[in-house]
Design a protein around this motif. Structure first.
Motif, PDB file in Angstrom:
ATOM      1  N   ASP A  12       0.961  -1.184  -0.210  1.00 16.57           N
ATOM      2  CA  ASP A  12      -0.147   0.023   0.099  1.00 16.57           C
ATOM      3  C   ASP A  12       0.834   1.441  -0.053  1.00 16.57           C
ATOM      4  O   ASP A  12       2.052   1.281   0.615  1.00 16.57           O
ATOM      5  CB  ASP A  12      -0.882   0.018   1.266  1.00 16.57           C
TER       6      ASP A  12
ATOM      7  N   PHE B 298     -10.058   0.155   5.853  1.00 16.53           N
ATOM      8  CA  PHE B 298      -8.800  -0.321   6.559  1.00 16.53           C
ATOM      9  C   PHE B 298      -8.848  -1.188   7.593  1.00 16.53           C
ATOM     10  O   PHE B 298      -9.843  -1.567   8.117  1.00 16.53           O
ATOM     11  CB  PHE B 298      -7.811   1.014   7.184  1.00 16.53           C
TER      12      PHE B 298
ATOM     13  N   SER C 291      -0.340   4.175   0.990  1.00 14.43           N
ATOM     14  CA  SER C 291      -0.556   5.070   2.287  1.00 14.43           C
ATOM     15  C   SER C 291      -0.929   3.839   3.327  1.00 14.43           C
ATOM     16  O   SER C 291      -1.725   2.891   3.141  1.00 14.43           O
ATOM     17  CB  SER C 291      -1.746   5.721   1.948  1.00 14.43           C
ATOM     18  N   TYR C 292      -0.262   4.132   4.291  1.00 13.19           N
ATOM     19  CA  TYR C 292      -0.418   3.329   5.581  1.00 13.19           C
ATOM     20  C   TYR C 292      -0.121   3.896   6.964  1.00 13.19           C
ATOM     21  O   TYR C 292       0.641   5.114   6.939  1.00 13.19           O
ATOM     22  CB  TYR C 292       0.304   1.916   5.634  1.00 13.19           C
TER      23      TYR C 292
ATOM     24  N   ARG D 273      -1.870   0.058   9.985  1.00 16.98           N
ATOM     25  CA  ARG D 273      -3.008   0.086   9.532  1.00 16.98           C
ATOM     26  C   ARG D 273      -2.959   0.239   7.754  1.00 16.98           C
ATOM     27  O   ARG D 273      -2.340   1.089   7.366  1.00 16.98           O
ATOM     28  CB  ARG D 273      -3.716   1.245   9.706  1.00 16.98           C
ATOM     29  N   VAL D 274      -3.670  -0.715   7.096  1.00 22.11           N
ATOM     30  CA  VAL D 274      -3.529  -0.924   5.679  1.00 22.11           C
ATOM     31  C   VAL D 274      -4.981  -0.883   5.241  1.00 22.11           C
ATOM     32  O   VAL D 274      -5.840  -1.008   5.849  1.00 22.11           O
ATOM     33  CB  VAL D 274      -2.745  -2.057   5.375  1.00 22.11           C
ATOM     34  N   SER D 275      -4.975  -0.852   3.869  1.00 19.35           N
ATOM     35  CA  SER D 275      -6.178  -0.854   3.025  1.00 19.35           C
ATOM     36  C   SER D 275      -6.828  -2.428   3.052  1.00 19.35           C
ATOM     37  O   SER D 275      -6.112  -3.278   2.904  1.00 19.35           O
ATOM     38  CB  SER D 275      -6.378  -0.220   1.921  1.00 19.35           C
TER      39      SER D 275
ATOM     40  N   GLY E 121       2.494   8.352  10.165  1.00 18.50           N
ATOM     41  CA  GLY E 121       1.798   7.924   8.835  1.00 18.50           C
ATOM     42  C   GLY E 121       2.815   7.865   7.847  1.00 18.50           C
ATOM     43  O   GLY E 121       3.949   8.493   7.977  1.00 18.50           O
TER      44      GLY E 121
ATOM     45  N   LEU F  28      -7.683   6.158   7.532  1.00 16.12           N
ATOM     46  CA  LEU F  28      -6.274   5.603   7.878  1.00 16.12           C
ATOM     47  C   LEU F  28      -5.556   5.842   9.185  1.00 16.12           C
ATOM     48  O   LEU F  28      -5.262   4.911  10.051  1.00 16.12           O
ATOM     49  CB  LEU F  28      -5.376   6.191   6.746  1.00 16.12           C
ATOM     50  N   THR F  29      -5.764   7.189   9.517  1.00 21.03           N
ATOM     51  CA  THR F  29      -5.471   7.762  10.939  1.00 21.03           C
ATOM     52  C   THR F  29      -6.133   7.417  12.456  1.00 21.03           C
ATOM     53  O   THR F  29      -5.666   7.585  13.145  1.00 21.03           O
ATOM     54  CB  THR F  29      -4.912   9.195  10.764  1.00 21.03           C
TER      55      THR F  29
ATOM     56  N   THR G  62      -6.513  -3.025  10.939  1.00 22.39           N
ATOM     57  CA  THR G  62      -5.185  -3.013  11.861  1.00 22.39           C
ATOM     58  C   THR G  62      -4.505  -4.195  12.052  1.00 22.39           C
ATOM     59  O   THR G  62      -5.213  -5.081  12.302  1.00 22.39           O
ATOM     60  CB  THR G  62      -5.256  -2.377  13.121  1.00 22.39           C
TER      61      THR G  62
END
Lengths: 116, 116
Positions: A29, A102, A31-32, A95-97, A52, B101-102, A104
């Motif tokens: 990913d 998302f 973004s994580y 934490r990922v998609s 982040g 995500l956060t 955890t």
């Protein structure tokens, strides 16, 4: 595969010294999010710090800092000036998609022992 | 004080019995979660709920059931269909849920379930 690895089952540190708890992760990913939690013997999970994937600076919260090395896929927790009350299990989480949202993922944890 | 409460702290069950674990939060969080923790392992997600009257299965939902009739409450029932229910169960809540995500999860003190 999306995975969190904590290779140190147990760590010892002398009171007032700094200690680094290792965490490596694997995800494709872009973004994580990366989290660290503390679990004392009472059982409750206590949130410590968040980083982040696009954050330029390493996160810091009091005596806790996260040493984020994106190219190495590592997110090590640094505890400065260790105290006896820091003795606990420490969990790294990512934490990922997943499926439009998302999820955890938690590592297996590292037990920290602070010596007087 | 705002927080998450879980009861009971310790629970013993005979084989073949259903038991219900309580989780209440007064943080006004929309999302709530149930995790299972086994020795030497990280947390695994059982069920989660993003809003009242809605919940989704996590990674290990078989043998468990939940309800979310009120925002503050997310009880977990461990049914007789759960083959190995002895574990530590943690409830968590978060502001925004799995769409963000956060979003940081905050945990209760846990319930230790032992099957006799």
């Amino acid at each position: 595969a999306q995975k969190i690895t904590q290779t140190q089952p147990g760590m010892f540190v002398q009171e007032k010294e700094a200690v680094t708890l290792d965490c490596t992760y694997d995800t494709s990913d872009p973004s994580y999010g990366l989290f660290w939690y503390k679990q004392p013997s009472s059982g409750e999970m206590i949130f410590l710090i968040y980083q982040g994937s696009y954050d330029q600076q390493n996160a810091t919260e009091g005596r806790y800092s996260l040493n984020f090395q994106k190219a190495r896929k590592s997110a090590n927790l640094v505890i400065s000036a260790s105290q006896l009350g820091d003795s606990a299990m420490y969990f790294c989480a990512m934490r990922v998609s997943r499926g439009g949202g998302f999820k955890t993922i938690f590592g297996a944890g590292t037990r920290l022992f602070v010596k007087a | 004080d705002g927080g998450i409460t879980q009861s009971p702290k310790y629970l013993f069950r005979k084989e073949g019995q259903n038991v219900t674990l309580s989780c209440e939060q007064n943080l006004n969080h929309d999302a709530m979660y149930w995790y299972r923790q086994d020795p030497g392992q990280g947390l695994r997600l059982i069920y989660y709920s993003q809003i009242v009257n809605d919940f989704q299965k996590g990674d290990i939902a078989e043998g468990y059931s939940v309800s979310r009739e009120k925002k503050e409450s997310f009880p977990l029932t461990v049914t007789s269909a759960q083959k190995n229910p002895t574990a530590f169960y943690l409830c968590a809540s978060s502001t925004l849920g799995l769409a963000v995500l956060t979003d940081t999860q905050y945990f209760g003190p846990g319930t230790r379930l032992t099957v006799l």
